[in-house]
Design a protein around this motif. Structure first.
Motif, PDB file in Angstrom:
ATOM      1  N   THR A  69      -5.421   3.850   4.756  1.00 21.71           N
ATOM      2  CA  THR A  69      -4.369   3.873   3.600  1.00 21.71           C
ATOM      3  C   THR A  69      -3.592   2.748   3.530  1.00 21.71           C
ATOM      4  N   GLY A  70      -3.216   2.409   4.870  1.00 17.59           N
ATOM      5  CA  GLY A  70      -2.020   1.381   4.859  1.00 17.59           C
ATOM      6  C   GLY A  70      -2.768  -0.041   4.832  1.00 17.59           C
ATOM      7  N   LEU A  71      -3.793  -0.176   5.271  1.00 14.62           N
ATOM      8  CA  LEU A  71      -4.546  -1.512   5.273  1.00 14.62           C
ATOM      9  C   LEU A  71      -4.831  -1.828   3.948  1.00 14.62           C
ATOM     10  N   THR A 110       2.115   6.838  -0.215  1.00 14.17           N
ATOM     11  CA  THR A 110       2.707   6.241   0.950  1.00 14.17           C
ATOM     12  C   THR A 110       2.905   4.800   1.114  1.00 14.17           C
ATOM     13  N   ILE A 111       2.180   4.010   0.222  1.00 17.08           N
ATOM     14  CA  ILE A 111       2.472   2.713   0.292  1.00 17.08           C
ATOM     15  C   ILE A 111       3.936   2.261   0.049  1.00 17.08           C
ATOM     16  N   ALA A 121      -1.495  -6.042  14.227  1.00 19.30           N
ATOM     17  CA  ALA A 121      -0.653  -4.808  13.785  1.00 19.30           C
ATOM     18  C   ALA A 121      -1.504  -3.312  13.980  1.00 19.30           C
ATOM     19  N   VAL A 122      -2.900  -3.422  13.908  1.00 20.07           N
ATOM     20  CA  VAL A 122      -3.710  -2.495  14.231  1.00 20.07           C
ATOM     21  C   VAL A 122      -3.691  -2.015  15.611  1.00 20.07           C
ATOM     22  N   LEU A 123      -3.593  -3.129  16.557  1.00 18.84           N
ATOM     23  CA  LEU A 123      -3.405  -2.870  17.866  1.00 18.84           C
ATOM     24  C   LEU A 123      -2.191  -2.090  18.296  1.00 18.84           C
ATOM     25  N   ALA A 124      -1.347  -2.822  17.620  1.00 19.33           N
ATOM     26  CA  ALA A 124       0.310  -2.141  17.758  1.00 19.33           C
ATOM     27  C   ALA A 124       0.192  -0.628  17.304  1.00 19.33           C
TER      28      ALA A 124
END
Length: 502
Positions: free
Chosen positions: A352-354, A410-411, A449-452
C-alpha cells in the motif's frame, strides 16, 4: 594524522553498548528474543476470622524476592478495610484495619511471582540467642542428653543441626526424643535445643508450590546459621538440607505469619496456579525504575513508549542507508529520505505504501512541470508543491474510502514536506540530468527504503532496539566504521570488468 583516537572511540562505543546490553539481559532477565515465555506463579492467601464487634487489626506476613522467585505484582481485596504495606527490618506485612466489624470476615491477598533463577536471597541476620532457657524435669535431662549425643557426631553448627534432626526422625528416634516430643512441637523444640547448644536458629514458614492446589497451609522449616553467619535451611521432619526448588519462603524472619486483634478463629489458607506469560511483560515492572546502567524508556507512559519504539528504529534505517551508499554505491534522492519513507511504510504496509508513494510522486511531478513554466521563486514554488501534495493525498484518501479501500487511508502517514522536497528535487534533476538519472536515483531511493523497511520492521530488531538501548551505541560504532571507508563501491567495480576479461 593518527587514527588511534578514532579507533579508541569506536572500541569504547562497542564495548559500552555490548556491556550495557549484556547487563540488562543478565541482571534484569530481559530476553534476547521476542516472544519468550516466563513461568509465573499466582498465589492467593485467604484470611478468615470471626470479628467480635470491636475495632479489628489484621497483620499478614508477605513474601519478598528470594532465591528462585521475584515478586512482580501484588493485589488485595478487603471491602471496607483500610490497608497499608509495612516493612520493618526486611520483614514485609500487609495490615488491614477497620473501626467496627462483626461476624465472619474474609480478606484476600494475591501475588504474582516470576520464576527467576538469577534472583538472590536477602541477607538474613542471625537471631539473638536467648539468655536463659528453662526446662522442667525430666525434660532438662532428656534435652541435655540429646544435645550431647548430637555434638559427639558433629563438627560445626550445620552438622550438629543435621544430626540433631536425625535423632528425632525414623529409627534413630530414642526415648529422650520421644519424651520431648510429647511436650513440645517438633520445630520449636529443635530451635530450643539448638539455642541451648549455642547455635543460632529460628522457625520460618514456607509454601510448597504445586500447580492447581487449593486451601494449602504453610509448613514449618528450620533455618540454621553456620559459624560464618550464612543461613542453611532444614526440613524438620525429614532432615533434608537445602531449599527445594518449589519452596516459597512466605515468612523468613521468625515472626508470626498472621496476627488478628479484635477477632477469633483466625486462619490463612493458600491457593496457587502456574501459567506462562511473555517475558517482556513479566519483567516490565523491574524496568520501570531507571538507574544509570538500567536506563530504559519503560518508565514513560505507554503513549510515549510507543512513540520511542518507532524512533529507536531510525538508527537501523540509517545504518542500511550508509551501507548501501558507502559500500554498495547506490544513489538515492536525498541522503536519509529513504529512512523516512521506510518509517511511513511501517505504518501503511509495504504494498500500500509503495503504490501510494508512486502515485503521489508521479502526479506531483506532472503538476510541478507546469509550475516550472510560471517562473516562480524557489520558496513560492516549494510552497505550491506542498499544497499540491496535501491536495493529492486528500483526494486519494477520499477516493479510496469511497471505493471501500480502507488501506488507502494510511497514505496520510507519509511526511508531506519530504514528499514535496522529493518532487522538487526530482523535477530539477529531470531538467538538468534527464529522465534516466531520475529513474536511477528514484529507483535507488525506493530500493533503499524497502530494504530499510525490512530491517526496521523485523520483530527481533524491534525487540532489541526497544529493550536494549546499548544497541544504539553499537550502531553508532558501526556507522563510524563505515564512514571511515574510502575504497571502491561495489557498483563501481563494473568499470574494471574489461580489465579482468583481458
Amino acid at each position: 594524522m593518527s587514527r588511534l583516537p578514532f579507533y579508541l572511540l569506536v572500541g569504547f562505543l562497542l564495548i559500552a553498548g555490548i556491556a550495557l546490553s549484556v547487563h540488562r539481559h543478565v541482571a534484569f532477565e530481559v530476553p534476547w528474543m521476542p516472544g519468550e515465555q516466563r513461568q509465573v506463579w499466582e498465589v492467593e492467601a485467604q484470611v478468615n476470622f470471626t470479628a467480635l464487634g470491636d475495632p479489628v487489626m489484621v497483620d499478614l506476613a508477605l513474601p519478598s524476592t528470594q532465591k528462585g522467585y521475584r515478586v512482580l505484582t501484588e493485589n488485595t481485596a478487603s471491602s471496607g478495610y483500610g490497608l497499608a504495606f509495612l516493612e520493618d527490618n526486611g520483614s514485609r506485612q500487609a495490615q488491614w484495619s477497620i473501626r467496627d466489624a462483626t461476624g465472619p470476615q474474609q480478606l484476600y491477598y494475591s501475588v504474582q511471582l516470576l520464576v527467576a533463577p538469577q534472583a538472590v536471597d536477602r541477607t538474613a541476620e542471625p537471631p539473638a540467642l536467648p539468655r536463659d532457657i528453662a526446662w522442667e524435669r525430666p525434660f532438662d535431662t532428656a534435652a541435655s542428653q540429646v544435645i550431647e549425643r548430637a555434638q559427639q557426631r558433629s563438627a560445626d553448627a550445620v552438622t550438629f543441626a543435621r544430626e540433631l534432626i536425625r535423632d528425632f526422625t525414623g529409627d534413630r528416634q530414642g526415648e529422650n526424643a520421644r519424651l520431648l516430643l510429647t511436650q513440645f512441637e517438633r520445630t520449636p523444640l529443635l530451635v530450643r535445643l539448638l539455642n541451648e547448644a549455642g547455635v543460632r536458629a529460628r522457625e520460618v514458614s514456607g509454601l510448597a508450590l504445586d500447580d492447581g492446589r487449593r486451601r494449602q497451609s504453610l509448613q514449618s522449616w528450620l533455618q540454621v546459621f553456620s559459624d560464618d553467619g550464612s543461613a542453611v535451611l532444614f526440613n524438620p521432619v525429614t532432615g533434608e538440607q537445602g531449599k527445594p526448588d518449589n519452596l516459597l519462603l512466605w515468612e523468613d524472619r521468625g515472626g508470626a505469619v498472621l496476627e488478628v486483634q479484635g477477632g477469633t478463629n483466625s486462619r490463612v489458607s493458600f491457593s496457587m496456579i502456574q501459567h506462562n506469560q511473555p517475558a517482556s511483560t513479566a519483567v516490565r515492572n523491574q524496568l520501570a525504575d531507571d538507574t544509570l546502567i538500567n536506563f530504559s524508556i519503560h518508565s514513560l507512559p505507554l503513549e510515549e513508549q510507543a512513540l520511542f519504539q518507532t524512533i529507536l528504529l531510525i538508527p537501523i534505517g540509517a545504518l542500511v542507508v550508509v551501507f548501501l551508499r558507502v559500500i554498495v554505491g547506490l544513489k538515492t534522492s536525498g541522503t536519509f529520505m529513504p529512512v523516512l519513507i521506510a518509517l511511513a511504510l511501517i505504518q501503511t504496509t509495504l504494498l500500500t505504501g509503495l503504490i501510494g508513494f508512486l502515485l503521489v510522486v508521479t502526479v506531483g511531478l506532472i503538476i510541478r512541470s507546469y509550475l516550472s513554466h510560471l517562473n516562480l521563486l524557489l520558496v513560492a514554488r516549494v510552497s505550491a508543491v506542498i499544497i499540491t501534495v496535501i491536495a493529492i493525498i486528500s483526494v486519494f484518501s477520499v477516493m479510496s474510502y469511497r471505493f471501500g479501500l480502507n488501506a488507502g487511508l494510511t497514505i496520510t502517514f507519509f511526511p508531506m514536506i519530504i514528499l514535496a522536497w522529493t518532487i522538487e528535487r526530482m523535477s530539477i534533476l529531470w531538467e538538468e540530468e534527464g529522465p534516466k538519472e531520475v529513474l536511477i536515483q528514484g529507483g535507488g531511493s525506493l530500493l533503499t527504503a524497502v530494504l530499510a523497511y525490512l530491517a526496521m520492521n523485523n520483530p527481533w530488531v524491534r525487540h532489541i532496539t526497544f529493550n536494549f538501548l546499548g544497541v544504539q551505541l553499537i550502531l553508532m560504532a558501526l556507522i563510524l566504521l563505515l564512514g571511515n571507508y574510502t575504497g571502491y563501491r561495489l557498483l563501481e567495480l563494473k568499470r574494471f570488468k574489461p580489465v579482468t576479461e583481458d
